[in-house]
Design an enzyme around this catalytic site. Structure first.
Site, PDB file in Angstrom:
ATOM      1  N   GLU A  50       8.730   1.040  -2.747  1.00 20.44           N
ATOM      2  CA  GLU A  50       7.875  -0.158  -2.821  1.00 20.44           C
ATOM      3  C   GLU A  50       8.663  -1.305  -3.453  1.00 20.44           C
ATOM      4  OE1 GLU A  50       3.947   0.338  -4.528  1.00 20.44           O
ATOM      5  OE2 GLU A  50       3.855   2.409  -3.857  1.00 20.44           O
ATOM      6  N   HIS A 109       0.853  -1.195   0.000  1.00 17.23           N
ATOM      7  CA  HIS A 109       0.000   0.000   0.000  1.00 17.23           C
ATOM      8  C   HIS A 109       0.889   1.245   0.000  1.00 17.23           C
ATOM      9  CE1 HIS A 109      -3.588   2.363   0.666  1.00 17.23           C
ATOM     10  NE2 HIS A 109      -2.887   3.063   1.543  1.00 17.23           N
TER      11      HIS A 109
HETATM   12  C1  GRF Z   1       1.370   0.734  -6.298  1.00 18.12           C
HETATM   13  O1  GRF Z   1       1.580   2.046  -5.872  1.00 18.12           O
HETATM   14  C2  GRF Z   1       0.784  -0.076  -5.175  1.00 18.12           C
HETATM   15  O2  GRF Z   1       1.244   0.316  -3.921  1.00 18.12           O
HETATM   16  C3  GRF Z   1      -0.675   0.222  -5.301  1.00 18.12           C
HETATM   17  O3  GRF Z   1      -0.929   0.271  -6.675  1.00 18.12           O
HETATM   18  C4  GRF Z   1       0.269   0.640  -7.355  1.00 18.12           C
HETATM   19  C5  GRF Z   1       0.531  -0.439  -8.360  1.00 18.12           C
HETATM   20  O4  GRF Z   1       1.557  -0.123  -9.219  1.00 18.12           O
HETATM   21  N1  GRF Z   1      -1.469  -0.750  -4.586  1.00 18.12           N
HETATM   22  P1  GRF Z   1       2.192  -1.217 -10.174  1.00 18.12           P
HETATM   23  O5  GRF Z   1       1.061  -1.834 -10.983  1.00 18.12           O
HETATM   24  O6  GRF Z   1       2.904  -2.228  -9.344  1.00 18.12           O
HETATM   25  O7  GRF Z   1       3.128  -0.446 -11.062  1.00 18.12           O
END
Ligand code: GRF
Length: 223
Positions: free
Chosen positions: A181, A116
């Site tokens: 992330e 998240h």
């Molecule tokens: C990411 O920011 C994740 O945290 C959120 O949705 C986005 C997905 O990005 N849940 P991706 O598809 O991995 O580029």
């Protein structure tokens, strides 16, 4: 990650990754060194660009289209059947943009993790970066957590924080958070697959090893 069939270690845990969109987290996971086998990537959208990334890595892809189901229960049932074909040890929500029913979440209790884009429990839900900027917070970030039926509130495995800069826009802030992330998501999966983490009786994620150097992010920096 080792994808060659002849070198798959059958004692390795296996994971299934669920996506809805671009798949930058999926790419980061597939390019990371993780002690697990990616059994399949499942998307709820047939046009999710992430499906192509999975194919490029030789990973099986499946689509369970949410719009062909009349309600959440029916979609989640088909999704569960699809997941269970692979008997994964862990199901990874990597930008999977559907709210899951309590029944689905219970079926995969302690085997379902999500990423998240905020420092939970702050800014659960959508538009996290714009809301953080509107509030003028100085530190923002991202969280990997176990999924419970309380959306975006399950036990936290790992978080990364970034400074919020004075000239940040939701786009620039999102880019710095996304970079983090891509670092913490593989780490959470590594810990899970190596049995390095466990849930305490109080429902908190604890590490089996004890070294915790501890560090502080001060933002803005002190002069
Ligand atoms: C990411 O920011 C994740 O945290 C959120 O949705 C986005 C997905 O990005 N849940 P991706 O598809 O991995 O580029």
């Amino acid at each position: 990650m080792n994808l060659k069939p002849e070198s798959v270690d059958i004692t390795m845990k296996s994971i299934v990754i669920l996506i809805s969109g671009l798949g930058s987290n999926l790419r980061a996971l597939l390019e990371a060194d993780m002690p697990c086998r990616v059994a399949a990537v499942i998307s709820n959208r047939v046009d999710a660009p992430g499906l192509e990334i999975a194919k490029q890595h030789g990973i099986t892809t499946r689509v369970v289209a949410h719009h062909s189901h009349p309600d959440r229960e029916s979609f989640d049932s088909e999704l569960a059947l699809c997941i269970d074909d692979y008997r994964p040890d862990l199901i990874v929500l990597a930008g999977f943009m559907r709210i899951l029913t309590p029944q689905f979440v219970a079926r995969y209790q302690n085997k379902l993790i999500n990423i998240h884009p905020s420092l939970l429990p702050a800014y659960s839900g959508l538009n996290t970066h714009a809301r953080a900027l509107r509030d003028g917070v100085k530190i923002h970030g991202c969280t990997v957590h176990f999924v419970t039926s309380d959306v975006d509130h399950g036990p936290i495995i790992i978080q990364a924080a970034v400074s919020v800069l004075m000239d940040d826009t939701p786009v620039t802030l999102a880019a710095r958070v996304l970079h983090q992330e891509h670092r913490i998501f593989p780490q959470a999966i590594r810990w899970f697959c190596n049995d390095d983490i466990y849930l305490s009786a109080e429902g908190k994620v604890l590490m089996k090893r004890l070294e915790q150097p501890g560090c502080a992010l001060v933002s803005p920096e002190m002069g």
